[in-house]
Design a protein around this motif. Structure first.
Motif: not given
Length: 220
Positions: A26, A206, A34, A38, A202, A132, A42
């Motif tokens: 990422h 995701l 950010r 992320t 986000i 993303l 994840t």
């Protein structure tokens, strides 16, 4: 989902892990807002859906194009992660290096500018680098029945590789409705309310990605 061994050459690492691991990188600007959010969301989602044993082949990392090397993530970013039940502990910022791009099987960036910067580094990164939200849009259009069964030996890693190839093939056919649609804006210096809105963005982006990677939908 640990980092690779240090002190090894890039070529050696690629040869060792090419068939057994899938590395997600990422990328944002400073690697303190950010991309840490992320990365850790994840990791949390993968562990929650697959369990620790089955995530061993999925390595999730982050870096910044102007990364604050060794810096902790922003306090509001850590709060957002805690809100989602993810662990912010132990994070240190990194500047994006060639070796990070070379090792990555999938690069997910916060913005189109970040994507362009990664691709400009070379290393045949174009086919495995997406924003993303762009990747989310493409993944939604892929029939999961066409991907390898994640229950088979090595299935999650093979499924991840097939997902990236399928998404790359769709690029150019499924365009964003606007330029802003593929952007995750920088909350650096903003109040916690804006950080939480970015965290929600986000998280929502995701969810279909992790579902496609694992074959396991999010719990109700």
């Amino acid at each position: 989902m640990t980092a690779p061994e240090t002190g090894r050459g890039i070529a050696e690492h690629r040869a060792k892990h090419a068939e057994t691991a899938f590395r997600i990188l990422h990328v944002s600007t400073g690697n303190v807002c950010r991309s840490p959010i992320t990365e850790r969301l994840t990791r949390h989602a993968l562990s929650h859906r697959l369990g620790s044993a089955r995530t061993s082949g999925l390595i999730v990392e982050s870096a910044g194009t102007w990364g604050h090397e060794g810096a902790p993530m922003e306090a509001h970013a850590a709060t957002v992660l805690t809100d989602f039940g993810a662990d912010p502990a132990g994070f240190l910022g990194r500047e994006l290096l060639d070796e990070h791009v070379i090792r990555a099987d999938l690069v997910l960036t916060a913005t189109r500018d970040h994507r362009a910067q990664v691709i400009s580094m070379g290393h045949s990164a174009g086919l495995r680098t997406f924003t993303l939200k762009e990747f989310t849009r493409l993944v939604r259009a892929i029939d999961p029945a066409t991907l390898p069964d994640p229950e088979e030996a090595g299935g999650v890693v093979e499924r991840a590789r097939a997902l990236v190839q399928a998404a790359a093939a769709l690029r150019g056919w499924l365009l964003a409705p606007s330029e802003e649609a593929d952007e995750v804006y920088d909350p650096y210096g903003a109040p916690i309310t804006f950080f939480r809105s970015i965290g929600d963005e986000i998280h929502q982006a995701l969810d279909p990605v992790v579902t496609a990677l694992t074959g396991v939908p999010a719990p109700a």
